[in-house]
Design a protein around this motif. Structure first.
Motif, PDB file in Angstrom:
ATOM      1  N   ALA A 228     107.571  71.766 -15.358  1.00 13.37           N
ATOM      2  CA  ALA A 228     108.806  71.758 -14.582  1.00 13.37           C
ATOM      3  C   ALA A 228     109.879  72.646 -15.218  1.00 13.37           C
ATOM      4  CB  ALA A 228     109.321  70.322 -14.450  1.00 13.37           C
ATOM      5  N   CYS A 229     109.821  72.819 -16.544  1.00 12.21           N
ATOM      6  CA  CYS A 229     110.839  73.620 -17.244  1.00 12.21           C
ATOM      7  C   CYS A 229     110.449  75.095 -17.379  1.00 12.21           C
ATOM      8  CB  CYS A 229     111.089  73.047 -18.638  1.00 12.21           C
ATOM      9  SG  CYS A 229     111.785  71.376 -18.638  1.00 12.21           S
ATOM     10  N   ALA A 230     109.161  75.411 -17.182  1.00 15.10           N
ATOM     11  CA  ALA A 230     108.683  76.766 -17.467  1.00 15.10           C
ATOM     12  C   ALA A 230     109.403  77.814 -16.623  1.00 15.10           C
ATOM     13  CB  ALA A 230     107.169  76.840 -17.233  1.00 15.10           C
ATOM     14  N   ALA A 231     109.484  77.589 -15.326  1.00 18.35           N
ATOM     15  CA  ALA A 231     110.108  78.583 -14.451  1.00 18.35           C
ATOM     16  C   ALA A 231     111.602  78.738 -14.759  1.00 18.35           C
ATOM     17  CB  ALA A 231     109.896  78.196 -12.987  1.00 18.35           C
ATOM     18  N   THR A 232     112.272  77.631 -15.073  1.00 19.29           N
ATOM     19  CA  THR A 232     113.701  77.698 -15.385  1.00 19.29           C
ATOM     20  C   THR A 232     113.939  78.494 -16.661  1.00 19.29           C
ATOM     21  OG1 THR A 232     114.029  75.558 -14.322  1.00 19.29           O
ATOM     22  CG2 THR A 232     115.753  76.307 -15.839  1.00 19.29           C
ATOM     23  N   LEU A 233     113.121  78.243 -17.690  1.00 20.63           N
ATOM     24  CA  LEU A 233     113.277  78.978 -18.947  1.00 20.63           C
ATOM     25  C   LEU A 233     112.991  80.465 -18.751  1.00 20.63           C
ATOM     26  CD1 LEU A 233     111.598  76.455 -21.423  1.00 20.63           C
ATOM     27  CD2 LEU A 233     114.045  76.909 -21.111  1.00 20.63           C
ATOM     28  N   ALA A 234     111.976  80.767 -17.922  1.00 21.57           N
ATOM     29  CA  ALA A 234     111.656  82.171 -17.667  1.00 21.57           C
ATOM     30  C   ALA A 234     112.801  82.862 -16.931  1.00 21.57           C
ATOM     31  CB  ALA A 234     110.364  82.264 -16.854  1.00 21.57           C
ATOM     32  N   MET A 235     113.425  82.140 -15.991  1.00 19.21           N
ATOM     33  CA  MET A 235     114.549  82.735 -15.259  1.00 19.21           C
ATOM     34  C   MET A 235     115.747  82.978 -16.171  1.00 19.21           C
ATOM     35  SD  MET A 235     115.711  83.960 -12.486  1.00 19.21           S
ATOM     36  CE  MET A 235     114.322  83.512 -11.431  1.00 19.21           C
ATOM     37  N   VAL A 236     115.979  82.072 -17.114  1.00 18.80           N
ATOM     38  CA  VAL A 236     117.084  82.262 -18.054  1.00 18.80           C
ATOM     39  C   VAL A 236     116.789  83.426 -18.998  1.00 18.80           C
ATOM     40  CG1 VAL A 236     118.350  81.185 -19.963  1.00 18.80           C
ATOM     41  CG2 VAL A 236     117.792  79.849 -17.912  1.00 18.80           C
ATOM     42  N   ARG A 237     115.504  83.521 -19.434  1.00 20.81           N
ATOM     43  CA  ARG A 237     115.167  84.581 -20.399  1.00 20.81           C
ATOM     44  C   ARG A 237     115.081  85.946 -19.739  1.00 20.81           C
ATOM     45  NH1 ARG A 237     115.065  87.710 -23.818  1.00 20.81           N
ATOM     46  NH2 ARG A 237     113.941  87.700 -25.815  1.00 20.81           N
TER      47      ARG A 237
ATOM     48  N   VAL B  14     112.799  77.455  -7.933  1.00 23.02           N
ATOM     49  CA  VAL B  14     112.115  76.331  -7.269  1.00 23.02           C
ATOM     50  C   VAL B  14     110.718  76.737  -6.816  1.00 23.02           C
ATOM     51  CG1 VAL B  14     112.173  74.795  -5.279  1.00 23.02           C
ATOM     52  CG2 VAL B  14     114.273  75.239  -6.573  1.00 23.02           C
ATOM     53  N   VAL B  15     110.611  77.933  -6.244  1.00 22.40           N
ATOM     54  CA  VAL B  15     109.303  78.403  -5.777  1.00 22.40           C
ATOM     55  C   VAL B  15     108.331  78.552  -6.942  1.00 22.40           C
ATOM     56  CG1 VAL B  15     108.090  80.347  -4.711  1.00 22.40           C
ATOM     57  CG2 VAL B  15     110.232  79.511  -3.736  1.00 22.40           C
ATOM     58  N   MET B  16     108.794  79.059  -8.064  1.00 22.04           N
ATOM     59  CA  MET B  16     107.919  79.242  -9.225  1.00 22.04           C
ATOM     60  C   MET B  16     107.593  77.927  -9.921  1.00 22.04           C
ATOM     61  SD  MET B  16     107.152  82.350  -9.233  1.00 22.04           S
ATOM     62  CE  MET B  16     106.320  82.373 -10.811  1.00 22.04           C
TER      63      MET B  16
ATOM     64  N   MET C 205      98.498  78.394 -18.175  1.00 19.40           N
ATOM     65  CA  MET C 205      99.406  77.250 -18.238  1.00 19.40           C
ATOM     66  C   MET C 205      99.160  76.304 -17.064  1.00 19.40           C
ATOM     67  SD  MET C 205     102.945  79.101 -19.444  1.00 19.40           S
ATOM     68  CE  MET C 205     103.014  80.038 -20.972  1.00 19.40           C
ATOM     69  N   LEU C 206      98.944  76.854 -15.877  1.00 21.00           N
ATOM     70  CA  LEU C 206      98.610  76.005 -14.720  1.00 21.00           C
ATOM     71  C   LEU C 206      97.302  75.274 -14.943  1.00 21.00           C
ATOM     72  CD1 LEU C 206      99.519  78.409 -11.755  1.00 21.00           C
ATOM     73  CD2 LEU C 206     100.786  76.397 -12.502  1.00 21.00           C
ATOM     74  N   VAL C 207      96.340  75.993 -15.511  1.00 23.92           N
ATOM     75  CA  VAL C 207      95.017  75.406 -15.722  1.00 23.92           C
ATOM     76  C   VAL C 207      95.084  74.235 -16.704  1.00 23.92           C
ATOM     77  CG1 VAL C 207      92.682  75.841 -16.575  1.00 23.92           C
ATOM     78  CG2 VAL C 207      93.849  77.566 -15.186  1.00 23.92           C
ATOM     79  N   ILE C 208      95.799  74.398 -17.818  1.00 26.12           N
ATOM     80  CA  ILE C 208      95.859  73.320 -18.801  1.00 26.12           C
ATOM     81  C   ILE C 208      96.672  72.140 -18.296  1.00 26.12           C
ATOM     82  CG2 ILE C 208      97.866  74.182 -20.047  1.00 26.12           C
ATOM     83  CD1 ILE C 208      94.711  72.491 -21.492  1.00 26.12           C
ATOM     84  N   ILE C 209      97.696  72.392 -17.487  1.00 29.25           N
ATOM     85  CA  ILE C 209      98.459  71.279 -16.901  1.00 29.25           C
ATOM     86  C   ILE C 209      97.565  70.460 -15.980  1.00 29.25           C
ATOM     87  CG2 ILE C 209     100.312  70.732 -15.269  1.00 29.25           C
ATOM     88  CD1 ILE C 209     101.925  73.010 -16.483  1.00 29.25           C
ATOM     89  N   TYR C 210      96.794  71.121 -15.139  1.00 28.65           N
ATOM     90  CA  TYR C 210      95.849  70.410 -14.263  1.00 28.65           C
ATOM     91  C   TYR C 210      94.827  69.633 -15.089  1.00 28.65           C
ATOM     92  CZ  TYR C 210      91.557  69.822 -11.608  1.00 28.65           C
ATOM     93  OH  TYR C 210      90.415  69.320 -11.065  1.00 28.65           O
ATOM     94  N   THR C 211      94.292  70.275 -16.138  1.00 30.03           N
ATOM     95  CA  THR C 211      93.248  69.638 -16.939  1.00 30.03           C
ATOM     96  C   THR C 211      93.750  68.374 -17.621  1.00 30.03           C
ATOM     97  OG1 THR C 211      92.233  71.800 -17.342  1.00 30.03           O
ATOM     98  CG2 THR C 211      91.613  70.004 -18.821  1.00 30.03           C
ATOM     99  N   VAL C 212      94.923  68.447 -18.227  1.00 30.97           N
ATOM    100  CA  VAL C 212      95.467  67.282 -18.916  1.00 30.97           C
ATOM    101  C   VAL C 212      95.783  66.158 -17.941  1.00 30.97           C
ATOM    102  CG1 VAL C 212      97.421  66.453 -20.285  1.00 30.97           C
ATOM    103  CG2 VAL C 212      96.343  68.634 -20.845  1.00 30.97           C
ATOM    104  N   ALA C 213      96.306  66.496 -16.766  1.00 27.65           N
ATOM    105  CA  ALA C 213      96.602  65.467 -15.767  1.00 27.65           C
ATOM    106  C   ALA C 213      95.336  64.807 -15.243  1.00 27.65           C
ATOM    107  CB  ALA C 213      97.399  66.078 -14.612  1.00 27.65           C
ATOM    108  N   ALA C 214      94.249  65.576 -15.120  1.00 30.12           N
ATOM    109  CA  ALA C 214      92.992  65.020 -14.613  1.00 30.12           C
ATOM    110  C   ALA C 214      92.199  64.306 -15.692  1.00 30.12           C
ATOM    111  CB  ALA C 214      92.139  66.143 -14.009  1.00 30.12           C
TER     112      ALA C 214
ATOM    113  N   LEU D 266     102.496  71.061  -8.482  1.00 31.82           N
ATOM    114  CA  LEU D 266     101.314  70.809  -7.649  1.00 31.82           C
ATOM    115  C   LEU D 266     100.047  70.721  -8.496  1.00 31.82           C
ATOM    116  CD1 LEU D 266     102.015  73.138  -4.574  1.00 31.82           C
ATOM    117  CD2 LEU D 266     102.191  70.637  -4.701  1.00 31.82           C
ATOM    118  N   ALA D 267      99.950  71.556  -9.546  1.00 33.36           N
ATOM    119  CA  ALA D 267      98.780  71.473 -10.433  1.00 33.36           C
ATOM    120  C   ALA D 267      98.721  70.110 -11.099  1.00 33.36           C
ATOM    121  CB  ALA D 267      98.844  72.583 -11.479  1.00 33.36           C
ATOM    122  N   TRP D 268      99.859  69.598 -11.535  1.00 34.56           N
ATOM    123  CA  TRP D 268      99.872  68.266 -12.164  1.00 34.56           C
ATOM    124  C   TRP D 268      99.533  67.175 -11.154  1.00 34.56           C
ATOM    125  CZ3 TRP D 268     102.318  63.642 -11.511  1.00 34.56           C
ATOM    126  CH2 TRP D 268     102.222  62.735 -12.568  1.00 34.56           C
TER     127      TRP D 268
END
Length: 399
Positions: A115-124, A140-142, A90-99, A148-150
């Motif tokens: 930005a929503c991935a970590a929040t959804l994971a914490m809720v789940r 926030v840390v996650m 997921m980090l890799v594809i976010i960086y790739t699309v932004a670049a 940063l990748a974006w």
């Protein structure tokens, strides 16, 4: 290290495939350690395998792989497959699309999803033994790696676009400069052709007059007729040499301008030119070495124009306190010119910006003139400051 970098740059898809295989191996290892029944393990394997495909094809179809990653993320939440190593895709594809220089919606969608991935994971999959503050801190840390990748990808895209714009601008300026140089050369050659018109016309006129005179006194004064024929022969050779230079320089025809042609200056008028420049406020030291003698009209015209061009450039670029010196040296087989100034040492680019009449291009015009008569030209900064122009004009054109 350089070889590794060159290999990665030449084979990006192969490198991505290698990392996809590594990610798939990590997925299999993670699935083996998942507690529960075989269905849970197969969920990890399937999602991890598809995320490996995302890494392998991220450069070829970044937008599609981004959508596939979003679907896999939702499936992971629904199937209750907790975070495992393959989620690094997921980090890799976010960086790739932004670049990637693609549609902007994909870049915005990648940022929002990250930005929503970590929040959804914490809720789940909430941390049972952590308080609200700790959960917020952990979220926030996650989230930071996704953002940063974006940011990294978007900055690389911006920098790549900037350099591409600079390269395009440099290429365009280079083409424009070449086109301007060609136009300047063509204009200078046309002007030289018009000036040589007088030289050739004068020689032909002399030949006609001498031929008429020889025919008139052929019977009564054979000696005068012979002398006239010798004059015709010498004048004809000189006219032929001038025509050869003319045809060698010109590549295209030039339409005649309206108005009358005027006699062109010669070497004797250089002293008048120097006096005119002195009256304009420029200190000029003028000397003639050797024994003055008649020169071909094209050589005289070229010598005059070179001195005129050089003194004009000294006045334009040398500064208010500049001084100049002009040397004419008569050799057995040619005429030497040396024009120096002690001004600010103008570079070649300054001398390229305009000729004495405002239509030429400085050194371009000088080189065209000198090349037309088969001579050589040397121009450049003068030791100790200032500028120097040295030319050697042969009395006979090189064949």
């Amino acid at each position: 290290m350089q070889r590794l970098y060159d290999f990665i740059r030449r084979h990006p898809t192969g490198v991505d495939s290698f990392w996809a295989v590594v990610l798939l191996g990590m997925t299999v290892a993670a699935a083996a350690g998942v507690p529960g029944d075989a269905g849970d393990r197969w969920g990890v394997v399937v999602i991890g395998a598809l995320l490996s495909v995302v890494v392998a094809l991220r450069r070829r179809m970044p937008e599609r792989m981004l959508l596939l990653t979003a679907v896999l993320g939702v499936a992971q939440l629904v199937a209750d497959v907790e975070v495992f190593p393959s989620d690094f895709a997921m980090l890799v594809i976010i960086y790739t699309v932004a670049a990637h220089d693609g549609p902007r919606w994909a870049s915005r969608f990648a940022l929002a999803g990250g930005a929503c991935a970590a929040t959804l994971a914490m809720v789940r999959w909430p941390l049972e033994e952590t308080g609200a503050g700790g959960k917020i801190f952990f979220t926030v840390v996650m989230t930071a790696p996704f953002v940063l990748a974006w940011v990294l990808g978007d900055s690389i895209r911006t920098r790549r676009a900037y350099f591409a714009q600079l390269e395009e601008r440099a290429t365009r300026l280079e083409k424009e400069r070449e086109a301007q140089a060609k136009v300047a050369v063509a204009a200078e050659r046309a002007r030289i052709a018009r000036e040589l018109h007088d030289v050739v016309a004068h020689n032909v006129s002399v030949m006609v007059v001498q031929a008429d005179g020889a025919a008139y006194v052929m019977d009564t004064a054979p000696d005068q007729a012979r002398q006239a024929l010798e004059t015709i022969s010498g004048t004809g050779r000189q006219a032929l040499a001038e025509m050869r230079r003319l045809l060698g320089v010109l590549r295209t025809s030039d339409a005649p301008e309206s108005g009358e042609y005027v006699p062109q200056p010669d070497v004797e008028q250089i002293e008048d030119l120097v006096e005119q420049v002195r009256r304009a406020g420029l200190t000029v030291d003028f000397k003639v070495e050797g024994t003055p003698r008649p020169l071909p009209s094209g050589v005289e015209l070229t010598a005059y124009r070179i001195v005129q061009e050089a003194l004009t450039n000294t006045r334009k670029h040398g500064g208010p306190e500049a001084g100049a010196s002009v040397r004419l040296v008569y050799f057995d087989d040619g005429l030497g010119l040396l024009v120096e100034d002690d001004g600010r040492g103008a570079s070649h680019e300054l001398y390229e910006d305009g000729g004495a009449d405002g239509r030429g291009h400085g050194l371009i015009g000088m080189r065209e003139r000198v090349g037309m008569v088969g001579g050589t030209l040397d121009a450049g900064p003068r030791p100790g400051g200032g500028f120097r122009i040295s030319a050697l004009l042969p009395l006979k054109p090189a064949h």
